[in-house]
Write a protein that holds these residues in place. Structure first.
Motif, short mmCIF file in Angstrom:
data_model
loop_
_atom_site.label_atom_id
_atom_site.label_comp_id
_atom_site.label_asym_id
_atom_site.label_seq_id
_atom_site.Cartn_x
_atom_site.Cartn_y
_atom_site.Cartn_z
N GLU B 387 6.15 -2.23 -0.15
CA GLU B 387 5.19 -1.39 -0.82
C GLU B 387 5.07 0.02 -0.33
OE1 GLU B 387 1.84 -3.23 -2.38
OE2 GLU B 387 3.90 -3.56 -3.35
N TYR B 390 7.73 2.04 -2.25
CA TYR B 390 7.26 2.56 -3.71
C TYR B 390 5.99 3.64 -3.50
CZ TYR B 390 9.72 -1.88 -5.63
OH TYR B 390 10.27 -2.44 -5.84
N GLU B 391 5.29 3.35 -2.51
CA GLU B 391 4.18 4.28 -2.32
C GLU B 391 4.68 5.76 -1.96
OE1 GLU B 391 0.97 4.12 -2.61
OE2 GLU B 391 0.55 5.94 -1.74
N THR B 394 5.62 7.56 -5.17
CA THR B 394 4.92 7.71 -6.37
C THR B 394 4.46 9.31 -6.67
OG1 THR B 394 3.30 6.89 -4.96
CG2 THR B 394 4.11 5.18 -6.57
N PRO B 493 2.28 1.06 -6.61
CA PRO B 493 3.00 0.13 -6.01
C PRO B 493 2.80 -1.53 -6.07
CG PRO B 493 2.23 2.03 -4.58
CD PRO B 493 1.33 1.93 -5.70
N SER B 497 5.48 -3.98 -7.62
CA SER B 497 5.79 -5.15 -6.92
C SER B 497 5.74 -6.26 -7.76
CB SER B 497 4.86 -5.22 -5.63
OG SER B 497 5.47 -4.58 -4.50
#
Lengths: 151, 798
Positions: B387, B390-391, B394, B493, B497
């Motif tokens: 997570e 991904y964050e 972004t 995120p 996921s």
């Protein structure tokens, strides 16, 4: 091989004196003609005499030290002299010296480069012995015109 | 800290020297330094977490400004916990995995030595000490991969790893030296505070990246990692998943925040990492050997890690630190599980494994937790890491979005191969009769411990917050806070996921068509083949070069050497020097006499047909030179010259016994004869010219005067020649005598091979690393012409 009485006698007379001379040259080298290289060559010549008189077996039976041990030992000694000053915080091969009063000999000056020179001495002696080890054994008869006569 | 490193070294050496007596105790003894390290970390953790790194400085080679500088900061603390914590788990596991034997004690000792090297690597602040430890890990890794040293596969796997990582190590050394020189300090902490810039630094970074790539198995040098799986499983679990392969990631993480914007660092690292991640994932999906599956998964995750830590942005760095921890925990546990399965069931091929019945519940649970963490499922630490990753990407424009796409694709593959692994152990129906015997509790306990941490890292993520935060801040001061939590609300995120898991599940459901598609598209060439081909190519080209350069003809060797010696300086000489006019040719009548004798014997030596006579005449030339030195007043030189000539003649005699009595008249044409005469004449003229010019046409002040002046004052010696040899130019002498030693050893070796003939020289083993075995054969051939065919006797250098 056939032994020659003359060679044997000469060898017995000269060998130890030559070794003493070689060690003298090693020690004297810092201030007078000499040094580890010449000293080693003289010692090598002494061993050559033994070889000429009695062949490789006589040379081998003189000491239990093998040629590569002498050779390697010399290199270790020389390298150690190079590296130790580094570990003590000085430059590579930096030398130190000290004077002593030795009873009987008077004032003796000793320099740390003597150890380095002793390494060189060992390498030269080792190299001569190595040459005997490499080529000094009784040769396998070579076919062809005129075998060796001189030796 | 240095005491800890010394303790590792001491315990490792003690174990290695007492392998027969220690047996299983070796493993328990080996955990002691690791436990001590953990204790040390616990004692200093408060201090470090408050932002006060512990440092230590020990002068090492002070003459070269080398020192052992150690520094324990937040990231170092985290790495230390991973290295020593997983070390303890692996040692406990190893005591159960191996049956007690000297060989297994040896493995234990090497593992301790490795652990110490790795500890040194993560604690090092001095770049050169870091490099030393880096190489130590390569060497211990090599020994550990080749544990079963009678197995050709183990030897070639170990060699592969050693070659690749040590080539990378060389690049790293060059990079580190460039970086250290341009920064003016070798202390990592100094360099990162004031990062230098410029072209040198760009080159340094490129070289460091090569080191990072090889060590951390990045594309295209990743193939050594799967090849290293021939190592015993505890070794693989420790070195090739949790620690050593993280060394590259560690270094990248350290330098990325300061240098991310320098040159092409960021795009290069991102691209390498993404390719590695995708490629590793694709390969992992195709493995049937569970250990190879994990190895390829490790390659994939290392790519992921490199992207995160290499990008040098605060959020990505935090995510990287979390993933680093998560990966060590789940991958360590999974390797241990595969080892247990292998140990109990006798195979780790998923096609041969059947259901696990009674007593395997704990193992199944550990597998589930660890594989889920690898796939990035909640509520585990792997989920938090993913997570976070991904964050981090972004809010970062087109580049960020493209990278994010790659990371999502890689994570989809991770889900797929995690499921493949888990299904093998979990989803097969238990058949009581055929179920392998369950492992003892002590055997599975280390894996259980690791997966408990995996679980805790997700459920009570907050407790890990301080150390992760401090580690990230110590990497990148721009990091302010880290918030580890499972739930961050509905955001992009989370959606990604969900997509990742769904697509991953789709790949699992459609695994048969996917496998067919992969089989069709997969290139036949992998990294392993590329490596083998490059080694073969190197050997072949070396053989071809040797064939051309070392053709065995002594006349050609001599011609090449002489012409090079004459032409290179000769060109400069002709361009620059002016004719100085004739000097005084003789200073005393004695010189004229000696010189005449020398010239006469030299000409006679060249004209002789008998080798013996030629050698004696050469000796006479030498003695004549010695006499000249005496006349000139150089007793030192003369002494040496006489001694050398004597020994040279003796050595010649030894060799002459093996050679025909006469130089054979060879059927060479007139042209060759004139060519030889021309070469000889050129050399003679050039040497004469040099002697004249160097003696008279001098425009710099001779160094001799200075040397003579300084000889007594600085070196306390009156024999200037000797002082120069052993003191002023002592390093040159050391180099020369080293060459002498090597030459001496080489001569003895060659002479012995020659005497022994070709018996036993050819032992080519099919299918092994047979290239090396031909060298004896080739050396033999190279000696051959010297003994029988050459026209001139080789002159000994002594």
């Amino acid at each position: 091989m056939r032994r020659s009485l003359i060679m044997d006698t000469v060898t017995r007379l000269v060998f130890h004196s030559a070794l003493v001379l070689s060690i003298y040259l090693l020690f004297a080298g810092h201030n007078q003609p000499g040094g580890g290289f010449v000293g080693g060559l003289v010692a090598g010549a002494a061993f050559t005499l033994v070889y000429v008189a009695g062949g490789i077996d006589d040379v081998r039976s003189m000491s239990r030290l093998r040629p590569w041990t002498v050779l390697g030992g010399g290199l270790v000694l020389a390298t150690a002299t190079t590296v130790v000053p580094l570990l003590l915080g000085n430059a590579v091969l930096e030398s130190g010296h000290a004077g002593f009063d030795v009873p009987g000999l008077g004032h003796v000056e000793v320099s740390s480069t003597l150890v380095f020179d002793a390494g060189v001495y060992g390498i030269v002696v080792g190299l001569v012995l190595m040459a005997f080890e490499a080529f000094g054994e009784e040769p396998i008869e070579v076919d062809g015109p005129g075998g060796p006569e001189g030796s | 800290m240095s005491v800890l490193l010394a303790a590792h070294a001491a315990v490792g050496i003690v174990i290695l020297s007492m392998t027969t007596r220690l047996q299983r105790a070796a493993w328990w003894l080996g955990t002691l330094p690791m436990i001590a390290t953990l204790g040390y970390a616990a004692a200093h953790s408060n201090h470090v977490l408050d932002g006060h790194p512990v440092t230590e400085h020990i002068p090492w080679v002070s003459g070269l400004d080398l020192a052992i500088d150690l520094r324990l900061d937040g990231f170092g603390l985290l790495m230390l916990l991973i290295v020593s914590g997983i070390g303890v788990a692996v040692m406990a596991y190893g005591s159960q995995y191996f049956s007690p034997s000297p060989a297994s004690s040896r493995t234990a000792g090497l593992l301790v030595l490795f652990s110490g090297s790795m500890l040194g690597l993560v604690l090092a602040d001095h770049l050169l000490f870091l490099f030393t430890c880096w190489e130590l890990t390569s060497i211990t890794s090599w020994l550990l991969i080749g544990t079963r040293n009678t197995d050709p596969a183990a030897r070639s796997g170990a060699l592969h790893a050693l070659l690749v990582t040590s080539i990378g190590g060389l690049a790293l050394l060059a990079g580190v030296v460039l970086l250290g020189q341009s920064a003016g300090s070798y202390l990592l902490s100094d360099i990162l505070q004031a990062p230098p810039g410029g072209a040198t630094v760009a080159a340094a970074l490129a070289l460091i990246v090569v080191g990072v790539m090889t060590k951390s198995a990045q594309f295209p040098t990743h193939a050594w990692l799967p090849a290293a799986m021939v190592a015993p499983t505890p070794v693989s679990a420790y070195l090739h998943s949790a620690t050593m392969v993280k060394a590259g990631i560690y270094l990248a993480a350290r330098i990325a925040p300061a240098f991310a914007l320098a040159a092409a660092w960021r795009p290069a690292v991102t691209l390498i990492g993404l390719i590695t991640m995708l490629l590793g994932g694709l390969r992992a999906m195709r493995q049937n050997d569970l250990k190879l599956l994990l190895a390829m998964g490790t390659v994939s995750q290392l790519g992921f890690l490199l992207v995160l830590v290499g990008i040098g942005r605060p959020e990505a760095t935090i995510a990287g630190v979390v993933l680093l921890t998560a990966h060590a925990l789940f991958k360590g546990a999974l390797f241990l599980i595969v080892g247990i399965v292998d140990h109990e069931a006798g195979t780790r091929d998923r096609r041969e494994l059947i259901g696990f019945g009674e007593g395997w519940g704990m193992i199944k649970f550990v597998t589930l937790v660890s594989a889920a963490s690898m796939a990035g499922l909640p509520p585990l630490i792997g989920f938090i890491a993913k997570e976070g990753a991904y964050e981090a990407f972004t809010h970062d424009g087109a580049w960020g979005a493209a990278t994010l796409g790659g990371l999502v694709a890689g994570s989809v593959l991770t889900v797929a191969y995690s499921a493949r692994l888990a299904a093998t152990i979990l989803a097969r129906p238990p058949t009581e009769a055929a179920s392998p015997p369950p492992p003892k509790f002590a055997f599975s306990a280390p894996a259980v411990g690791l997966s408990a941490l995996t679980l805790a890292g997700g459920l009570v993520a907050g407790t890990f917050n301080p150390i992760i935060e401090r580690a990230a801040i110590d990497l990148d001061p721009r990091v302010e806070t880290a918030h580890l939590a499972l739930w961050h609300g509905f955001n992009l995120p989370l959606a990604l996921s969900v997509v990742t898991v769904l697509v991953g599940a789709l790949l699992v459901v459609a695994r048969h068509p996917v496998a067919r598609l992969q089989a069709a598209l997969m290139p036949r060439w992998g990294g392993e083949e590329a490596f083998a081909a490059s080694v073969r190519g190197l050997n072949a080209s070396a053989r071809r070069t040797t064939g051309v350069v070392q053709n065995g003809s002594l006349p050609i060797y001599i011609a090449v050497i002489l012409l090079t010696a004459v032409l290179l300086p000769g060109a400069i000489f002709l361009g620059d020097a002016t004719w100085p006019g004739w000097p005084r040719l003789a200073e005393s009548p004695l010189q004229v006499v000696v010189a005449t004798v020398v010239i006469g014997t030299a000409i006679a030596a060249a004209a002789m047909r008998r080798r013996f006579a030629a050698v004696l005449l050469l000796g006479a030339v030498g003695y004549g030179m010695g006499l000249l030195f005496v006349v000139q007043g150089a007793p030192d030189l003369a002494l040496t010259q006489f001694a050398i000539e004597t020994l040279t003649i003796v050595v010649f005699m030894l060799v002459l016994r093996l050679l025909p009595d006469r130089f054979e008249p060879r059927p060479t044409g007139r042209g060759i004869w004139y060519l030889r005469l021309l070469i000889s004449g050129t050399v003679a003229a050039a040497v004469f010219g040099f002697a004249l010019v160097t003696g008279t046409d001098r425009d710099a002040t001779p160094v001799a005067a200075g040397v003579i002046d300084r000889s007594l004052s600085e070196a306390d010696g009156r024999n200037v020649v000797n002082v120069v040899l052993v003191d002023f130019r002592g390093l040159d002498t050391l180099g020369e005598i080293s060459v002498l030693v090597i030459a001496g050893l080489g001569i003895v070796a060659l002479a012995r091979i020659g005497r022994r003939g070709r018996i036993g020289a050819v032992t080519q083993r099919p299918g092994s690393d047979g290239e090396a075995d031909t060298t004896v054969d080739e050396a033999d051939q190279a000696v051959e012409p010297a003994r029988t065919g050459g026209g001139d006797a080789p002159r000994e250098d002594s």
